[in-house]
Every structure is written in C-alpha cells, then in structure tokens.
Design a protein around this motif. Sequence first.
Motif, PDB file in Angstrom:
ATOM      1  N   ARG A   1       0.869  -1.184   0.000  1.00 21.97           N
ATOM      2  CA  ARG A   1       0.000   0.000   0.000  1.00 21.97           C
ATOM      3  C   ARG A   1       0.897   1.223   0.000  1.00 21.97           C
ATOM      4  O   ARG A   1       1.914   1.262   0.681  1.00 21.97           O
ATOM      5  N   ASN A   2       0.520   2.208  -0.783  1.00 18.27           N
ATOM      6  CA  ASN A   2       1.258   3.466  -0.860  1.00 18.27           C
ATOM      7  C   ASN A   2       2.740   3.252  -1.174  1.00 18.27           C
ATOM      8  O   ASN A   2       3.609   3.811  -0.519  1.00 18.27           O
ATOM      9  N   TRP A   3       2.994   2.434  -2.187  1.00 18.56           N
ATOM     10  CA  TRP A   3       4.377   2.163  -2.600  1.00 18.56           C
ATOM     11  C   TRP A   3       4.907   3.390  -3.335  1.00 18.56           C
ATOM     12  O   TRP A   3       4.294   3.882  -4.273  1.00 18.56           O
ATOM     13  N   ARG A   4       6.061   3.889  -2.868  1.00 21.07           N
ATOM     14  CA  ARG A   4       6.615   5.129  -3.415  1.00 21.07           C
ATOM     15  C   ARG A   4       8.002   4.915  -4.003  1.00 21.07           C
ATOM     16  O   ARG A   4       8.769   4.098  -3.505  1.00 21.07           O
ATOM     17  N   CYS A   5       8.270   5.708  -5.016  1.00 16.83           N
ATOM     18  CA  CYS A   5       9.619   5.800  -5.566  1.00 16.83           C
ATOM     19  C   CYS A   5       9.755   7.198  -6.167  1.00 16.83           C
ATOM     20  O   CYS A   5       8.859   8.025  -6.016  1.00 16.83           O
ATOM     21  N   ARG A   6      10.834   7.435  -6.881  1.00 19.97           N
ATOM     22  CA  ARG A   6      11.104   8.771  -7.417  1.00 19.97           C
ATOM     23  C   ARG A   6      10.043   9.251  -8.407  1.00 19.97           C
ATOM     24  O   ARG A   6       9.855  10.445  -8.587  1.00 19.97           O
ATOM     25  N   THR A   7       9.352   8.331  -9.059  1.00 20.44           N
ATOM     26  CA  THR A   7       8.376   8.733 -10.078  1.00 20.44           C
ATOM     27  C   THR A   7       6.977   8.953  -9.518  1.00 20.44           C
ATOM     28  O   THR A   7       6.130   9.505 -10.212  1.00 20.44           O
ATOM     29  N   GLY A   8       6.725   8.514  -8.302  1.00 18.06           N
ATOM     30  CA  GLY A   8       5.397   8.719  -7.724  1.00 18.06           C
ATOM     31  C   GLY A   8       5.008   7.649  -6.741  1.00 18.06           C
ATOM     32  O   GLY A   8       5.866   6.983  -6.152  1.00 18.06           O
ATOM     33  N   GLU A   9       3.717   7.482  -6.580  1.00 16.63           N
ATOM     34  CA  GLU A   9       3.167   6.543  -5.604  1.00 16.63           C
ATOM     35  C   GLU A   9       2.052   5.731  -6.243  1.00 16.63           C
ATOM     36  O   GLU A   9       1.281   6.235  -7.049  1.00 16.63           O
ATOM     37  N   ILE A  10       1.997   4.465  -5.863  1.00 17.96           N
ATOM     38  CA  ILE A  10       0.888   3.609  -6.262  1.00 17.96           C
ATOM     39  C   ILE A  10       0.106   3.278  -5.005  1.00 17.96           C
ATOM     40  O   ILE A  10       0.678   2.823  -4.010  1.00 17.96           O
ATOM     41  N   ASP A  11      -1.202   3.510  -5.055  1.00 16.57           N
ATOM     42  CA  ASP A  11      -2.033   3.346  -3.867  1.00 16.57           C
ATOM     43  C   ASP A  11      -2.029   1.914  -3.363  1.00 16.57           C
ATOM     44  O   ASP A  11      -1.811   1.663  -2.177  1.00 16.57           O
ATOM     45  N   VAL A  12      -2.300   0.972  -4.254  1.00 18.03           N
ATOM     46  CA  VAL A  12      -2.369  -0.443  -3.865  1.00 18.03           C
ATOM     47  C   VAL A  12      -1.731  -1.287  -4.964  1.00 18.03           C
ATOM     48  O   VAL A  12      -2.002  -1.076  -6.145  1.00 18.03           O
ATOM     49  N   ILE A  13      -0.888  -2.207  -4.530  1.00 21.73           N
ATOM     50  CA  ILE A  13      -0.356  -3.216  -5.448  1.00 21.73           C
ATOM     51  C   ILE A  13      -0.851  -4.554  -4.919  1.00 21.73           C
ATOM     52  O   ILE A  13      -0.643  -4.888  -3.756  1.00 21.73           O
ATOM     53  N   ALA A  14      -1.554  -5.264  -5.779  1.00 23.46           N
ATOM     54  CA  ALA A  14      -2.176  -6.524  -5.379  1.00 23.46           C
ATOM     55  C   ALA A  14      -1.792  -7.623  -6.364  1.00 23.46           C
ATOM     56  O   ALA A  14      -1.184  -7.361  -7.414  1.00 23.46           O
ATOM     57  N   GLU A  15      -2.184  -8.839  -6.010  1.00 18.50           N
ATOM     58  CA  GLU A  15      -1.931  -9.983  -6.882  1.00 18.50           C
ATOM     59  C   GLU A  15      -3.155 -10.876  -6.846  1.00 18.50           C
ATOM     60  O   GLU A  15      -3.777 -11.064  -5.809  1.00 18.50           O
ATOM     61  N   GLN A  16      -3.523 -11.370  -8.019  1.00 16.43           N
ATOM     62  CA  GLN A  16      -4.603 -12.349  -8.120  1.00 16.43           C
ATOM     63  C   GLN A  16      -4.335 -13.196  -9.354  1.00 16.43           C
ATOM     64  O   GLN A  16      -4.067 -12.655 -10.439  1.00 16.43           O
ATOM     65  N   ASN A  17      -4.390 -14.498  -9.176  1.00 15.72           N
ATOM     66  CA  ASN A  17      -4.155 -15.436 -10.283  1.00 15.72           C
ATOM     67  C   ASN A  17      -2.850 -15.153 -11.017  1.00 15.72           C
ATOM     68  O   ASN A  17      -2.800 -15.142 -12.245  1.00 15.72           O
ATOM     69  N   HIS A  18      -1.807 -14.864 -10.270  1.00 16.77           N
ATOM     70  CA  HIS A  18      -0.460 -14.622 -10.797  1.00 16.77           C
ATOM     71  C   HIS A  18      -0.358 -13.365 -11.647  1.00 16.77           C
ATOM     72  O   HIS A  18       0.576 -13.215 -12.429  1.00 16.77           O
TER      73      HIS A  18
ATOM     74  N   ASN B   1      -0.152   8.164 -16.840  1.00 16.26           N
ATOM     75  CA  ASN B   1       1.279   8.085 -17.157  1.00 16.26           C
ATOM     76  C   ASN B   1       2.124   7.931 -15.906  1.00 16.26           C
ATOM     77  O   ASN B   1       3.095   7.166 -15.887  1.00 16.26           O
ATOM     78  N   GLN B   2       1.765   8.647 -14.852  1.00 13.33           N
ATOM     79  CA  GLN B   2       2.521   8.562 -13.600  1.00 13.33           C
ATOM     80  C   GLN B   2       2.418   7.168 -12.989  1.00 13.33           C
ATOM     81  O   GLN B   2       3.412   6.597 -12.555  1.00 13.33           O
ATOM     82  N   VAL B   3       1.231   6.592 -12.987  1.00 10.88           N
ATOM     83  CA  VAL B   3       1.047   5.243 -12.427  1.00 10.88           C
ATOM     84  C   VAL B   3       1.815   4.223 -13.268  1.00 10.88           C
ATOM     85  O   VAL B   3       2.494   3.342 -12.733  1.00 10.88           O
ATOM     86  N   ARG B   4       1.737   4.342 -14.574  1.00  6.45           N
ATOM     87  CA  ARG B   4       2.463   3.415 -15.454  1.00  6.45           C
ATOM     88  C   ARG B   4       3.979   3.507 -15.241  1.00  6.45           C
ATOM     89  O   ARG B   4       4.668   2.488 -15.176  1.00  6.45           O
ATOM     90  N   SER B   5       4.494   4.719 -15.126  1.00 10.90           N
ATOM     91  CA  SER B   5       5.931   4.908 -14.897  1.00 10.90           C
ATOM     92  C   SER B   5       6.361   4.325 -13.559  1.00 10.90           C
ATOM     93  O   SER B   5       7.398   3.666 -13.454  1.00 10.90           O
ATOM     94  N   THR B   6       5.560   4.558 -12.549  1.00 11.71           N
ATOM     95  CA  THR B   6       5.874   4.048 -11.218  1.00 11.71           C
ATOM     96  C   THR B   6       5.780   2.523 -11.195  1.00 11.71           C
ATOM     97  O   THR B   6       6.608   1.852 -10.577  1.00 11.71           O
ATOM     98  N   ALA B   7       4.806   1.974 -11.899  1.00 11.31           N
ATOM     99  CA  ALA B   7       4.675   0.515 -11.991  1.00 11.31           C
ATOM    100  C   ALA B   7       5.905  -0.089 -12.666  1.00 11.31           C
ATOM    101  O   ALA B   7       6.389  -1.152 -12.248  1.00 11.31           O
ATOM    102  N   ALA B   8       6.425   0.572 -13.687  1.00 12.67           N
ATOM    103  CA  ALA B   8       7.627   0.073 -14.380  1.00 12.67           C
ATOM    104  C   ALA B   8       8.814   0.018 -13.417  1.00 12.67           C
ATOM    105  O   ALA B   8       9.587  -0.950 -13.428  1.00 12.67           O
ATOM    106  N   VAL B   9       8.951   1.040 -12.584  1.00 11.81           N
ATOM    107  CA  VAL B   9      10.030   1.046 -11.587  1.00 11.81           C
ATOM    108  C   VAL B   9       9.837  -0.107 -10.607  1.00 11.81           C
ATOM    109  O   VAL B   9      10.780  -0.826 -10.268  1.00 11.81           O
ATOM    110  N   TYR B  10       8.602  -0.289 -10.149  1.00 14.51           N
ATOM    111  CA  TYR B  10       8.303  -1.386  -9.217  1.00 14.51           C
ATOM    112  C   TYR B  10       8.671  -2.732  -9.836  1.00 14.51           C
ATOM    113  O   TYR B  10       9.356  -3.545  -9.215  1.00 14.51           O
TER     114      TYR B  10
END
Length: 131
Positions: free
Chosen positions: A39-56, A86-95
């Motif tokens: 939850r609230n995963w942060r890096c230099r490009t921004g923040e992602i509210d929730v990162i979850a996993e379902q069915n791989h 764009n911000q969420v996509r960039s932050t997801a790429a870093v993650y």
Amino acid sequence: MNNPKIKGKYKDLRKERGSYAENKAVSYLTDKGYRILHRNWRCRTGEIDVIAEQNHVIIFVEVRSRSSRSSAYGTAMESVTPRKVNQVRSTAAVYLHSRHCSDSPVRFDVVAVQLGPDGQVESLEHVENAF
C-alpha cells in the motif's frame, strides 16, 4: 486573506477521507480474493495506492474518492487524468524492475469511491483494466 489553520484542517480532512476510501477499497479487493502486496508504494516517479496480486497477475490499483460536496469537480472516476495514468504506469515500471518481475502479467485497475455527506461510502466502483 487565507487562514493557514483552516487550510490545514481542510487538507487534513481530505487526507483522512482519502485514507478511509483507500481502506474501503482494500477491504473490497481482499473480499474479492486479491492478495495485497503493498500500500502506498513510493519511488522517485510517484506513488501507487495499492499493489495486489490475483491469479499470478500483478495489479496496480489507483484509488480515487470524491465526496458529495465536491461533485462540481466531477466523479472520482473522471479524476483519473492522462497525466495520472502516465505517472502510475511509470511508477509501476520502476516497481516491476526493482522486483525483477518485468515478465509478470500486469493490470491497471481503478477503484472509485463516492462518499456521502456523512463521510460514509455511498458507492464503490471497481474498473478492471481501466487503462
């Protein structure tokens, strides 16, 4: 002239409502079988509210909320702008890169929470593959 105390109280209330909506979104996702990774995963490009996993599948979730008082600014779903996407996509790429899981299937969801005048949830809308 702006009163900094009033402005600060408004900002605190907005953050409180945002946290409440995010907690409701996490409860909803958990009830649907999602495993919450961060939850609230942060890096230099921004923040992602929730990162979850379902069915791989790794799912990046943007949680947006609106109160009935702020309806003049559009719905929670309408508040997801191209800049935010764009911000969420960039932050997801870093993650993904930092976790060495760039080959994992991913999805971007939005959970929109509408709060009533009493601050309680009026509606919650989950859009899979929102962008």
